[in-house]
Design a protein around this motif. Sequence first.
Motif, mmCIF file in Angstrom:
data_model
loop_
_atom_site.group_PDB
_atom_site.id
_atom_site.type_symbol
_atom_site.label_atom_id
_atom_site.label_comp_id
_atom_site.label_asym_id
_atom_site.label_seq_id
_atom_site.Cartn_x
_atom_site.Cartn_y
_atom_site.Cartn_z
ATOM 1 N N GLN A 34 3.648 3.795 -2.501
ATOM 2 C CA GLN A 34 2.965 2.504 -2.443
ATOM 3 C C GLN A 34 3.791 1.459 -3.188
ATOM 4 O OE1 GLN A 34 -1.142 2.335 -3.765
ATOM 5 N NE2 GLN A 34 -1.463 0.410 -2.691
ATOM 6 N N ALA A 35 4.326 1.825 -4.328
ATOM 7 C CA ALA A 35 5.146 0.894 -5.101
ATOM 8 C C ALA A 35 6.445 0.558 -4.365
ATOM 9 C CB ALA A 35 5.455 1.482 -6.476
ATOM 10 N N GLU A 36 7.063 1.566 -3.742
ATOM 11 C CA GLU A 36 8.337 1.357 -3.039
ATOM 12 C C GLU A 36 8.193 0.489 -1.799
ATOM 13 O OE1 GLU A 36 10.488 5.000 -2.145
ATOM 14 O OE2 GLU A 36 10.013 5.787 -4.128
ATOM 15 N N THR A 37 7.051 0.570 -1.135
ATOM 16 C CA THR A 37 6.899 -0.101 0.158
ATOM 17 C C THR A 37 5.993 -1.329 0.118
ATOM 18 O OG1 THR A 37 5.016 1.289 0.778
ATOM 19 C CG2 THR A 37 7.228 2.074 1.394
ATOM 20 N N ASN A 38 5.346 -1.564 -1.022
ATOM 21 C CA ASN A 38 4.375 -2.659 -1.139
ATOM 22 C C ASN A 38 3.229 -2.528 -0.141
ATOM 23 O OD1 ASN A 38 5.653 -4.076 -3.292
ATOM 24 N ND2 ASN A 38 7.172 -4.811 -1.809
ATOM 25 N N ALA A 39 2.882 -1.297 0.189
ATOM 26 C CA ALA A 39 1.765 -1.057 1.105
ATOM 27 C C ALA A 39 0.465 -1.484 0.428
ATOM 28 C CB ALA A 39 1.709 0.420 1.489
ATOM 29 N N SER A 40 -0.406 -2.094 1.205
ATOM 30 C CA SER A 40 -1.692 -2.555 0.670
ATOM 31 C C SER A 40 -2.674 -1.380 0.589
ATOM 32 C CB SER A 40 -2.273 -3.637 1.580
ATOM 33 O OG SER A 40 -2.685 -3.062 2.809
ATOM 34 N N ASP A 41 -3.772 -1.619 -0.077
ATOM 35 C CA ASP A 41 -4.826 -0.600 -0.133
ATOM 36 C C ASP A 41 -5.355 -0.303 1.266
ATOM 37 O OD1 ASP A 41 -4.553 -0.340 -2.879
ATOM 38 O OD2 ASP A 41 -6.211 -1.701 -3.333
ATOM 39 N N ASP A 42 -5.404 -1.325 2.133
ATOM 40 C CA ASP A 42 -5.839 -1.109 3.516
ATOM 41 C C ASP A 42 -4.842 -0.232 4.276
ATOM 42 O OD1 ASP A 42 -8.182 -2.566 3.210
ATOM 43 O OD2 ASP A 42 -7.326 -4.419 4.042
ATOM 44 N N ASP A 43 -3.540 -0.417 4.015
ATOM 45 C CA ASP A 43 -2.521 0.445 4.629
ATOM 46 C C ASP A 43 -2.733 1.896 4.206
ATOM 47 O OD1 ASP A 43 -1.088 -1.656 5.919
ATOM 48 O OD2 ASP A 43 0.032 -2.055 4.069
ATOM 49 N N ILE A 44 -2.984 2.096 2.922
ATOM 50 C CA ILE A 44 -3.175 3.443 2.390
ATOM 51 C C ILE A 44 -4.440 4.058 2.979
ATOM 52 C CG2 ILE A 44 -3.439 4.845 0.298
ATOM 53 C CD1 ILE A 44 -0.721 3.223 0.605
ATOM 54 N N LYS A 45 -5.490 3.258 3.063
ATOM 55 C CA LYS A 45 -6.748 3.754 3.634
ATOM 56 C C LYS A 45 -6.534 4.190 5.087
ATOM 57 C CE LYS A 45 -11.566 2.468 4.390
ATOM 58 N NZ LYS A 45 -12.565 1.398 4.259
ATOM 59 N N ALA A 46 -5.841 3.372 5.868
ATOM 60 C CA ALA A 46 -5.562 3.726 7.264
ATOM 61 C C ALA A 46 -4.780 5.028 7.330
ATOM 62 C CB ALA A 46 -4.794 2.596 7.956
ATOM 63 N N TYR A 47 -3.782 5.167 6.477
ATOM 64 C CA TYR A 47 -2.960 6.378 6.461
ATOM 65 C C TYR A 47 -3.790 7.608 6.112
ATOM 66 C CZ TYR A 47 0.394 9.847 4.976
ATOM 67 O OH TYR A 47 1.074 11.018 4.831
ATOM 68 N N THR A 48 -4.580 7.510 5.054
ATOM 69 C CA THR A 48 -5.333 8.687 4.605
ATOM 70 C C THR A 48 -6.442 9.072 5.573
ATOM 71 O OG1 THR A 48 -6.802 7.348 3.219
ATOM 72 C CG2 THR A 48 -4.847 8.281 2.154
ATOM 73 N N GLN A 49 -6.865 8.140 6.416
ATOM 74 C CA GLN A 49 -7.912 8.436 7.397
ATOM 75 C C GLN A 49 -7.352 8.684 8.796
ATOM 76 O OE1 GLN A 49 -10.751 5.222 7.030
ATOM 77 N NE2 GLN A 49 -11.502 5.994 5.084
ATOM 78 N N ASN A 50 -6.031 8.841 8.894
ATOM 79 C CA ASN A 50 -5.366 9.118 10.170
ATOM 80 C C ASN A 50 -5.642 8.047 11.226
ATOM 81 O OD1 ASN A 50 -4.116 11.641 9.392
ATOM 82 N ND2 ASN A 50 -6.182 12.476 9.397
ATOM 83 N N LEU A 51 -5.707 6.800 10.780
ATOM 84 C CA LEU A 51 -5.883 5.679 11.691
ATOM 85 C C LEU A 51 -4.503 5.138 12.075
ATOM 86 C CD1 LEU A 51 -8.774 3.863 9.780
ATOM 87 C CD2 LEU A 51 -8.969 5.325 11.814
ATOM 88 N N PRO A 52 -4.412 4.418 13.193
ATOM 89 C CA PRO A 52 -3.106 3.859 13.577
ATOM 90 C C PRO A 52 -2.547 2.947 12.488
ATOM 91 C CG PRO A 52 -4.685 3.651 15.367
ATOM 92 C CD PRO A 52 -5.458 4.122 14.154
ATOM 93 N N LEU A 53 -1.265 3.076 12.253
ATOM 94 C CA LEU A 53 -0.592 2.243 11.260
ATOM 95 C C LEU A 53 -0.098 0.986 11.968
ATOM 96 C CD1 LEU A 53 1.380 5.152 9.607
ATOM 97 C CD2 LEU A 53 -0.716 4.085 8.773
ATOM 98 N N THR A 54 -0.542 -0.165 11.493
ATOM 99 C CA THR A 54 -0.256 -1.401 12.213
ATOM 100 C C THR A 54 0.710 -2.331 11.495
ATOM 101 O OG1 THR A 54 -2.234 -2.418 11.266
ATOM 102 C CG2 THR A 54 -2.484 -1.357 13.422
ATOM 103 N N THR A 55 0.928 -2.115 10.206
ATOM 104 C CA THR A 55 1.830 -2.998 9.465
ATOM 105 C C THR A 55 3.144 -2.277 9.171
ATOM 106 O OG1 THR A 55 1.096 -2.308 7.261
ATOM 107 C CG2 THR A 55 -0.162 -4.081 8.336
ATOM 108 N N THR A 56 4.164 -3.066 8.969
ATOM 109 C CA THR A 56 5.460 -2.492 8.596
ATOM 110 C C THR A 56 5.341 -1.731 7.284
ATOM 111 O OG1 THR A 56 6.646 -4.241 9.748
ATOM 112 C CG2 THR A 56 7.860 -3.046 8.044
ATOM 113 N N GLU A 57 4.622 -2.304 6.328
ATOM 114 C CA GLU A 57 4.457 -1.647 5.026
ATOM 115 C C GLU A 57 3.726 -0.313 5.169
ATOM 116 O OE1 GLU A 57 5.021 -5.959 4.427
ATOM 117 O OE2 GLU A 57 3.613 -4.830 5.662
#
Length: 140
Positions: A34-57
């Motif tokens: 998260q620190a390396e990529t500046n991924a948001s909490d919403d990005d992390i939530k999408a990832y952990t819930q196996n939802l489509p990843l829509t942002t570059t981060e």
Amino acid sequence: MKFITYLLCVGAALAFVQCQDMQEKMKAIKEACQAETNASDDDIKAYTQNLPLTTTEGKCYHACFMKKIEVLNESGKLDAVKTKAFVSTLSQGNELATFVDIIDNCAPIEVDADHCEAAAQYTDRITTMAKDKGVKLPNL
């Protein structure tokens, strides 16, 4: 096939012994990515819930995570053997056999040279195949 089964069994045994250690390592990996990529909490939530990843981060977070658990190699390709070993720590029985089949079908696909996009492409393919086969992906 016996060798792969052996690797999966060894991976499962190691996971059982090191379960708490693994949880701590996974948390550290998630925080580092998260620190390396500046991924948001919403990005992390999408990832952990196996939802489509829509942002570059979000896609780069996923690539970072895959690299740190060594299922995505330095060339941006899915390492089938290491992916199967990792999956064996999360799944058992018929579900594991299905995931092994999915990995065997996903590892050789052509993906984007950009590792962030490649990670997303592998994930999309794995998610689609798991859904088609009626198995639920574990939440990470």
